[in-house]
Design an enzyme around this catalytic site. Structure first.
Site, PDB file in Angstrom:
ATOM      1  N   GLY A 178      -1.000 -12.592  -0.001  1.00  0.00           N
ATOM      2  CA  GLY A 178      -0.671 -13.001   1.364  1.00  0.00           C
ATOM      3  C   GLY A 178      -0.728 -11.808   2.296  1.00  0.00           C
ATOM      4  CB  SER A 228       3.294 -12.927  -5.987  1.00  0.00           C
ATOM      5  OG  SER A 228       4.443 -12.613  -6.755  1.00  0.00           O
ATOM      6  CB  ILE A 269       4.171  -8.951  -5.202  1.00  0.00           C
ATOM      7  CG1 ILE A 269       4.026  -9.157  -6.725  1.00  0.00           C
ATOM      8  CG2 ILE A 269       3.492  -7.659  -4.773  1.00  0.00           C
ATOM      9  CD1 ILE A 269       2.587  -9.307  -7.184  1.00  0.00           C
ATOM     10  CB  VAL A 281       3.391   0.125   7.085  1.00  0.00           C
ATOM     11  CG1 VAL A 281       4.751   0.056   6.433  1.00  0.00           C
ATOM     12  CG2 VAL A 281       2.312   0.392   6.039  1.00  0.00           C
ATOM     13  CE  LYS A 291      -4.325   2.331  18.889  1.00  0.00           C
ATOM     14  NZ  LYS A 291      -4.449   2.293  17.411  1.00  0.00           N
ATOM     15  CG  LEU A 344      -4.592  -2.051   2.477  1.00  0.00           C
ATOM     16  CD1 LEU A 344      -3.078  -1.941   2.368  1.00  0.00           C
ATOM     17  CD2 LEU A 344      -5.183  -0.770   3.046  1.00  0.00           C
ATOM     18  N   GLY A 351      -6.627   0.635   8.380  1.00  0.00           N
ATOM     19  CA  GLY A 351      -6.261  -0.381   7.407  1.00  0.00           C
ATOM     20  C   GLY A 351      -6.653  -1.786   7.830  1.00  0.00           C
TER      21      GLY A 351
END
Length: 525
Positions: free
Chosen positions: A10, A35, A38, A43, A74, A341, A353
């Site tokens: 997720g 899960s 987990i 971040v 931003k 990731l 990321g």
């Protein structure tokens, strides 16, 4: 039968993947397995302007999600102390530089730097990017497009947001209402066949089959790494940061601290991020445990926070994060494709990321678009090879770009910085099969051959901010000595007048805080 896609994991990557699939292939059978045991990293709170393409693809606008995800706008990334301690910092704005009316394009500023005294490197962005007039005043406005050259909202802006809340928003507003199935469970066992994975066996006892499995399990890379055994290439020799302490802090002065950019401040053994959301600030210290222990890094981080006014950290919750730096040799192997990731990670610098997540998804949709009318996934080895090649090239070029921030530093005050600046670099660094068009090799060759930088991308901003110029004060200055003083003065005068005109153009714009309060948060304090 509709094609069946199973997404494992997720978080923001998983739900961004589910959102993309259900938008592009609404007739397909899409299931996300998550899960409950987990935890989500959560971040990745800072994005790049390219996320706008993905948001247009799935059909969401800023006002749809911002209030529910604590989001702010931003326009830039600021880097402080990367060149030297107390260097004043510099910006990498998201818009394109404005070279209209200049004599030598970007080199007008480098001429100014040579012939004027005490020009800070921060002046490069101020002189070449009109959007800096908003950034320097902590302002924001969508309607300045006609007054600020080369700044267009929706193309040259991005977002800060709570990554966990963003994933949940996608789940509840785009995925489940449009037919994505949400299944709770942890992958316990996996069976294989000649095509890759045959089925997943969950701890609930359920057995799950699919035409295509998408690995969104983050650093764990549960499918691509553990099951498909795709080799992982570590980048720690070039980018040693592998740990981070993350924390959320309250605003002390929200009007002042709520800024339209991400701040990156270098410390003795790494750097600190500052990401201003609407209700709080996300901060984190990225470092290498080769040079400092986690305990000492936390002390150094708290000392930095104290300089910003956060002297009492006893009630703050610090999160210890371990990062895996590098990438898998392939992102798509047989019937398993990885996104985000789980494919690899450079490090948090330059907000890469979430960038990797949405850019890989766009590439995946391009590959799968011819599948829409077929009864099963027919992606060929050529298709998979194209995906692997394009994603690897993108990742490698971004890695070169991140390395630049360290390679051009003049810091020598700690062993960490000494080692980073002493490294020797192979110009086909990290992946010799990929032709690199940006980053270290680009800067080296461009300065040697043309005495100028290309105006696209960010390398020229990082180079100028770190005092690395296409023309210098010794030999290459001779090329410009033929200019009369009056011509040099005119170049400098033009740059100053441009800055003033841009500043005048935004004088009536609201602060970022007030703009958000009036348009998104409706005066919510």
């Amino acid at each position: 039968m509709p094609k069946k896609i199973v997404i494992v994991g997720g978080g923001s990557a998983g739900w961004m993947t589910a959102s993309t699939f259900i938008k592009c292939f609404p007739s397909w059978d899409i299931t996300l397995i998550e899960s409950p045991d987990i935890p989500i990293a959560g971040v990745g709170e800072s994005t790049l302007q390219s996320i706008n393409t993905w948001m247009r693809l799935i059909g969401i606008k800023d006002k749809d999600f911002m209030r529910d995800t604590d989001a702010t706008y931003k326009l830039s990334i600021k880097f402080e102390n990367f060149y030297k301690n107390n260097d004043g910092g510099f910006h990498y704005p998201f818009s394109e530089p404005d070279t209209s009316g200049t004599r030598f394009g970007l080199n007008d500023w480098h001429i100014k730097n040579i012939y004027s005294k005490d020009v800070p490197t921060s002046d490069y962005a101020d002189s070449m990017f009109s959007v800096m007039s908003l950034i320097n005043e902590n302002k924001f406005d969508k309607n300045t497009d006609r007054k600020l050259p080369n700044y267009t909202y929706g193309k040259n802006s991005s977002f800060h947001f709570d990554a966990v809340k963003f994933g949940l928003w996608l789940r509840d507003n785009l995925c489940i209402p449009n037919g994505v199935k949400h299944q709770l469970g942890t992958v316990d066992k996996v069976t294989h066949n000649e095509d890759g994975i045959d089925e997943l066996i969950l701890d609930t006892g359920d057995k799950v089959k699919a035409d295509l499995f998408v690995d969104c399990t983050g650093f764990r890379s549960r499918l691509l790494n553990d099951e498909m055994k795709v080799p992982f290439v570590s980048y720690t020799d070039y980018l040693p940061n592998n740990k981070a302490w993350a924390v959320q802090v309250p605003y002390i002065n929200k009007q002042e601290q709520l800024k339209p950019y991400t701040s990156c401040t270098a410390l003795g053994n790494g750097w600190v991020w500052d990401i201003p959301l609407w209700s709080r600030i996300g901060k984190g210290y990225v470092y290498s445990d080769k040079y400092i222990s986690s305990e000492d890094a936390l002390v150094e981080f708290k000392e930095h926070l104290a300089t910003l006014g956060y002297t009492d950290t006893s009630k703050l919750k610090f999160k210890d994060i371990t990062m895996r730096t590098g990438m898998h040799e392939k992102m798509w192997e047989k019937n398993v494709v990885a996104v985000g990731l789980s494919t690899g990670f450079i490090e948090p610098l330059e907000s890469n990321g979430l960038f990797v997540t949405h850019e890989y998804l766009i590439e995946l949709m391009r590959i799968l678009q011819r599948e829409e009318k077929d009864d099963q996934i027919v992606a060929t080895e050529f298709d998979k090879g194209v995906y692997n090649l394009r994603c690897t090239k993108m990742f490698t070029e971004f890695t070169h770009f991140v390395i630049l921030h360290y390679a051009l530093s003049a810091r020598r005050d700690t062993q960490y910085w000494k080692d980073l600046t002493k490294k020797s670099y192979d110009w086909e660094l990290l992946n010799p099969n990929i032709t690199v068009s940006s980053g270290m090799r680009y800067l080296a060759l461009d300065r040697m051959s043309a005495n100028e930088f290309q105006p696209s991308g960010g390398p020229h901003c990082i180079a100028a901010g770190l005092n690395w110029h296409p023309i210098d004060r010794i030999t290459e200055k001779l090329d410009f000595d033929q200019l009369h003083k009056a011509e040099v003065d005119e170049i400098i005068k033009n740059l100053e007048e441009r800055k003033q005109s841009w500043k005048d153009a935004v004088k009536n714009c609201q602060s970022l805080h007030d703009y958000l309060a009036n348009t998104i948060y409706k005066n919510d304090a």
